[in-house]
Design a protein around this motif. Structure first.
Motif, PDB file in Angstrom:
ATOM      1  N   LEU A  12       0.646  -1.442   0.108  1.00  0.00           N
ATOM      2  CA  LEU A  12       0.082   0.054   0.117  1.00  0.00           C
ATOM      3  C   LEU A  12       0.810   1.337  -0.130  1.00  0.00           C
ATOM      4  CD1 LEU A  12      -2.972  -1.050   2.403  1.00  0.00           C
ATOM      5  CD2 LEU A  12      -2.995  -0.500  -0.019  1.00  0.00           C
ATOM      6  N   HIS A  13       1.791   1.443   0.762  1.00  0.00           N
ATOM      7  CA  HIS A  13       2.746   2.513   0.870  1.00  0.00           C
ATOM      8  C   HIS A  13       2.999   3.261  -0.573  1.00  0.00           C
ATOM      9  CE1 HIS A  13       6.740   2.021   0.190  1.00  0.00           C
ATOM     10  NE2 HIS A  13       6.848   0.936   0.806  1.00  0.00           N
ATOM     11  N   PRO A  14       3.473   2.516  -1.434  1.00  0.00           N
ATOM     12  CA  PRO A  14       3.812   3.274  -2.760  1.00  0.00           C
ATOM     13  C   PRO A  14       2.583   3.911  -3.366  1.00  0.00           C
ATOM     14  CG  PRO A  14       4.738   0.881  -2.449  1.00  0.00           C
ATOM     15  CD  PRO A  14       3.811   1.071  -1.546  1.00  0.00           C
ATOM     16  N   LEU A  15       1.500   3.023  -3.212  1.00  0.00           N
ATOM     17  CA  LEU A  15       0.276   3.331  -3.830  1.00  0.00           C
ATOM     18  C   LEU A  15      -0.347   4.618  -3.156  1.00  0.00           C
ATOM     19  CD1 LEU A  15      -1.423   0.198  -4.246  1.00  0.00           C
ATOM     20  CD2 LEU A  15      -0.297   1.220  -6.236  1.00  0.00           C
ATOM     21  N   ILE A  16      -0.149   4.833  -2.038  1.00  0.00           N
ATOM     22  CA  ILE A  16      -0.536   6.007  -1.252  1.00  0.00           C
ATOM     23  C   ILE A  16       0.270   7.166  -1.411  1.00  0.00           C
ATOM     24  CG2 ILE A  16      -1.135   6.756   1.146  1.00  0.00           C
ATOM     25  CD1 ILE A  16      -2.054   4.143   1.722  1.00  0.00           C
ATOM     26  N   THR A  17       1.690   6.949  -1.350  1.00  0.00           N
ATOM     27  CA  THR A  17       2.589   8.060  -1.395  1.00  0.00           C
ATOM     28  C   THR A  17       2.541   8.863  -3.009  1.00  0.00           C
ATOM     29  OG1 THR A  17       4.552   6.715  -1.577  1.00  0.00           O
ATOM     30  CG2 THR A  17       3.760   7.387   0.369  1.00  0.00           C
ATOM     31  N   ARG A  18       2.296   7.871  -3.791  1.00  0.00           N
ATOM     32  CA  ARG A  18       2.123   8.249  -5.210  1.00  0.00           C
ATOM     33  C   ARG A  18       1.199   9.434  -5.546  1.00  0.00           C
ATOM     34  NH1 ARG A  18       1.520   3.433  -8.406  1.00  0.00           N
ATOM     35  NH2 ARG A  18       3.265   2.819  -7.399  1.00  0.00           N
ATOM     36  N   GLN A  19      -0.005   9.368  -4.584  1.00  0.00           N
ATOM     37  CA  GLN A  19      -0.867  10.238  -4.815  1.00  0.00           C
ATOM     38  C   GLN A  19      -0.735  11.669  -4.311  1.00  0.00           C
ATOM     39  OE1 GLN A  19      -3.706   8.859  -6.542  1.00  0.00           O
ATOM     40  NE2 GLN A  19      -2.381   7.357  -6.309  1.00  0.00           N
ATOM     41  N   LEU A  20       0.410  11.818  -3.497  1.00  0.00           N
ATOM     42  CA  LEU A  20       1.038  13.093  -3.258  1.00  0.00           C
ATOM     43  C   LEU A  20       1.149  14.123  -4.440  1.00  0.00           C
ATOM     44  CD1 LEU A  20       3.394  12.144  -0.341  1.00  0.00           C
ATOM     45  CD2 LEU A  20       1.277  13.654   0.040  1.00  0.00           C
ATOM     46  N   THR A  21       1.500  13.458  -5.660  1.00  0.00           N
ATOM     47  CA  THR A  21       1.878  14.052  -6.878  1.00  0.00           C
ATOM     48  C   THR A  21       0.931  13.955  -7.858  1.00  0.00           C
ATOM     49  OG1 THR A  21       3.096  11.964  -7.785  1.00  0.00           O
ATOM     50  CG2 THR A  21       4.330  13.433  -6.468  1.00  0.00           C
ATOM     51  N   ALA A  22      -0.412  13.472  -7.552  1.00  0.00           N
ATOM     52  CA  ALA A  22      -1.576  13.602  -8.338  1.00  0.00           C
ATOM     53  C   ALA A  22      -2.104  15.207  -8.655  1.00  0.00           C
ATOM     54  CB  ALA A  22      -2.758  12.727  -7.814  1.00  0.00           C
ATOM     55  N   VAL A  23      -2.281  15.304  -9.912  1.00  0.00           N
ATOM     56  CA  VAL A  23      -2.786  16.678 -10.255  1.00  0.00           C
ATOM     57  C   VAL A  23      -4.495  16.471 -10.342  1.00  0.00           C
ATOM     58  CG1 VAL A  23      -2.626  18.396 -12.160  1.00  0.00           C
ATOM     59  CG2 VAL A  23      -0.851  16.980 -11.763  1.00  0.00           C
ATOM     60  N   PRO A  24      -4.982  17.365  -9.924  1.00  0.00           N
ATOM     61  CA  PRO A  24      -6.401  17.248  -9.904  1.00  0.00           C
ATOM     62  C   PRO A  24      -6.990  17.625 -11.490  1.00  0.00           C
ATOM     63  CG  PRO A  24      -5.662  18.901  -8.353  1.00  0.00           C
ATOM     64  CD  PRO A  24      -4.608  18.681  -9.072  1.00  0.00           C
ATOM     65  N   PRO A  25      -7.953  16.979 -11.890  1.00  0.00           N
ATOM     66  CA  PRO A  25      -8.413  17.000 -13.250  1.00  0.00           C
ATOM     67  C   PRO A  25      -9.275  18.484 -13.543  1.00  0.00           C
ATOM     68  CG  PRO A  25     -10.150  15.806 -11.919  1.00  0.00           C
ATOM     69  CD  PRO A  25      -8.962  15.984 -11.067  1.00  0.00           C
ATOM     70  N   VAL A  26      -8.753  18.994 -14.732  1.00  0.00           N
ATOM     71  CA  VAL A  26      -9.586  19.981 -15.369  1.00  0.00           C
ATOM     72  C   VAL A  26      -9.936  19.920 -16.726  1.00  0.00           C
ATOM     73  CG1 VAL A  26      -8.184  21.569 -13.762  1.00  0.00           C
ATOM     74  CG2 VAL A  26      -7.332  21.109 -15.917  1.00  0.00           C
ATOM     75  N   GLY A  27     -11.016  20.496 -17.140  1.00  0.00           N
ATOM     76  CA  GLY A  27     -11.408  20.305 -18.609  1.00  0.00           C
ATOM     77  C   GLY A  27     -12.630  20.923 -18.851  1.00  0.00           C
ATOM     78  N   PRO A  28     -13.324  20.652 -19.948  1.00  0.00           N
ATOM     79  CA  PRO A  28     -14.697  20.974 -20.232  1.00  0.00           C
ATOM     80  C   PRO A  28     -15.526  20.099 -19.630  1.00  0.00           C
ATOM     81  CG  PRO A  28     -13.513  20.042 -22.109  1.00  0.00           C
ATOM     82  CD  PRO A  28     -12.547  20.079 -21.204  1.00  0.00           C
ATOM     83  N   GLY A  29     -16.624  20.804 -19.189  1.00  0.00           N
ATOM     84  CA  GLY A  29     -17.705  19.908 -18.353  1.00  0.00           C
ATOM     85  C   GLY A  29     -17.480  19.453 -17.177  1.00  0.00           C
ATOM     86  N   VAL A  30     -16.018  19.838 -16.648  1.00  0.00           N
ATOM     87  CA  VAL A  30     -15.699  19.507 -15.328  1.00  0.00           C
ATOM     88  C   VAL A  30     -16.015  20.325 -14.357  1.00  0.00           C
ATOM     89  CG1 VAL A  30     -13.934  18.418 -13.886  1.00  0.00           C
ATOM     90  CG2 VAL A  30     -14.250  17.854 -16.287  1.00  0.00           C
TER      91      VAL A  30
END
Length: 198
Positions: free
Chosen positions: A43-61
């Protein structure tokens, strides 16, 4: 990115946020039945990887509150959930020898090119310090070079967050961390054994 793809990204983002919240609750209430060493290491690599996730943006969001500048820790957002989840994961580790790889994942996120990721990583480090208190000091030697780099961060907010955390760690450790940083790191510290904690 078309509207359908953007909407799918937003749905995925919300699912990840809910998954992190569920994991956090599991870690907080775990009595040793759920989080064993193999599961922690999975679990720890999957969780810490989320620190670098970018919020989605785009049309209709619909714009996410946490996507705004400076809102990386918006209540209920993925950022605030991943910070809390990392701290809960480390605190619930069945063996303190497992802290180091999860801690390393957080430290690596401080080198991400996006200021949001670096801010979340610093917030996660602070949350881990909150949970572990003085026990965090065994992890401090590895953190010093990363904090030192953050003192030179081009983003003033990131630099300020790093300086604030370092001041807190200096007070907790009783050592002048800024002088250790100037010397290029800090050996010392050693590590705890692999005993069961708490």
């Amino acid at each position: 990115v078309d509207a359908a793809a953007a909407a799918a990204e937003a749905d995925t983002w919300r699912m990840r946020t809910r998954a992190l919240a569920a994991l956090r609750r599991l870690f907080v209430h775990d009595a040793g039945d759920f989080l064993d060493a193999p599961r922690f290491n999975q679990l720890h690599p999957l969780i810490t990887r989320q620190l670098t996730a970018v919020p989605p943006v785009g049309p209709g969001v619909e714009p996410l509150a946490e996507a705004a500048e400076g809102a990386h820790l918006a209540d209920g957002g993925l950022g605030s959930e991943v910070v809390a989840c990392v701290a809960a994961l480390v605190a619930a580790a069945p063996d303190d020898a497992l802290w180091k790889p999860a801690h390393r994942g957080v430290l690596m996120a401080t080198r991400d090119p996006k200021p949001r990721a670096r801010l979340l990583a610093i917030a996660a480090l602070a949350a881990v310090v909150d949970r572990l208190q003085e026990e965090y000091l065994v992890l401090l030697p590895e953190a010093i070079p990363f904090l030192s780099e953050l003192f030179e961060d081009p983003d003033e907010v990131v630099e300020g967050a790093a300086r604030s955390l370092t001041a807190r760690l200096t007070e907790m450790s009783g050592e002048d961390l800024k002088s250790l940083m100037a010397e290029g790191g800090g050996g010392g510290g050693g590590g705890k054994g692999g005993g069961k904690k708490r």
